[in-house]
Write a protein that holds these residues in place. Sequence first.
Motif, short mmCIF file in Angstrom:
data_model
loop_
_atom_site.label_atom_id
_atom_site.label_comp_id
_atom_site.label_asym_id
_atom_site.label_seq_id
_atom_site.Cartn_x
_atom_site.Cartn_y
_atom_site.Cartn_z
N LYS A 60 10.59 -7.30 -6.15
CA LYS A 60 9.29 -7.40 -6.89
C LYS A 60 10.03 -7.00 -8.43
O LYS A 60 11.00 -5.74 -8.30
CB LYS A 60 8.10 -7.02 -5.65
N PHE A 112 10.12 -5.29 -1.46
CA PHE A 112 9.90 -6.10 0.47
C PHE A 112 10.29 -5.85 0.68
O PHE A 112 11.23 -7.19 0.83
CB PHE A 112 8.00 -6.29 -0.06
N THR A 121 7.18 3.35 1.68
CA THR A 121 6.01 2.96 2.03
C THR A 121 5.96 1.83 3.38
O THR A 121 6.45 1.06 3.22
CB THR A 121 4.93 1.97 0.94
N THR A 122 5.61 2.35 4.45
CA THR A 122 5.82 1.16 4.99
C THR A 122 4.41 0.77 6.06
O THR A 122 3.11 2.03 6.47
CB THR A 122 6.55 1.74 6.62
N GLU A 144 7.17 -3.92 8.28
CA GLU A 144 6.90 -4.28 6.92
C GLU A 144 7.03 -2.72 5.80
O GLU A 144 6.94 -1.86 6.44
CB GLU A 144 5.79 -5.04 5.84
N PHE A 171 8.17 -0.55 2.25
CA PHE A 171 7.99 -1.28 0.49
C PHE A 171 8.54 -0.20 -0.26
O PHE A 171 8.65 1.11 0.65
CB PHE A 171 7.17 -1.31 0.24
N GLU A 207 10.41 1.41 -3.60
CA GLU A 207 10.40 1.45 -5.06
C GLU A 207 10.95 2.99 -5.19
O GLU A 207 10.94 4.12 -4.48
CB GLU A 207 9.29 1.40 -5.23
#
Length: 117
Positions: free
Chosen positions: A47, A52, A99-100, A104, A106, A108
């Motif tokens: 992204k 992701f 971030t979970t 999944e 994410f 950053e």
Amino acid sequence: MNTRRMGKWLAVLLGVLIISGTGWYYLFETSEVNGFPVPRTGTVQEKPDGLFIKTHLVSEVDGPGVLYAMRIRQDGWNVVDREGLAAWYEKDGRMIELTTFDDELFLEPAVRAGIEQ
């Protein structure tokens, strides 16, 4: 004869340790997001602001699973703060936000501003 049997068990144990150690390092790779480790056993989508990844090694409730959390600590990343689904990790002045969700994650880059210790 007893020495021969012990030698075979030692060889089997050594083989298991070598295969496990190789598998441990194969399961993870260093990401382009500040060098944070990410699982290879997932689908990665790049992204504009991070990565992701769909992987079974994370959950919404527990965050990184035991195996993934152990690898993060082994690579020298320390948890700075945690809020809801997000956790901030820091290593050598670099910082990321992880971030979970269920299966999944994410990832950053983050900055220290606004993060309480």
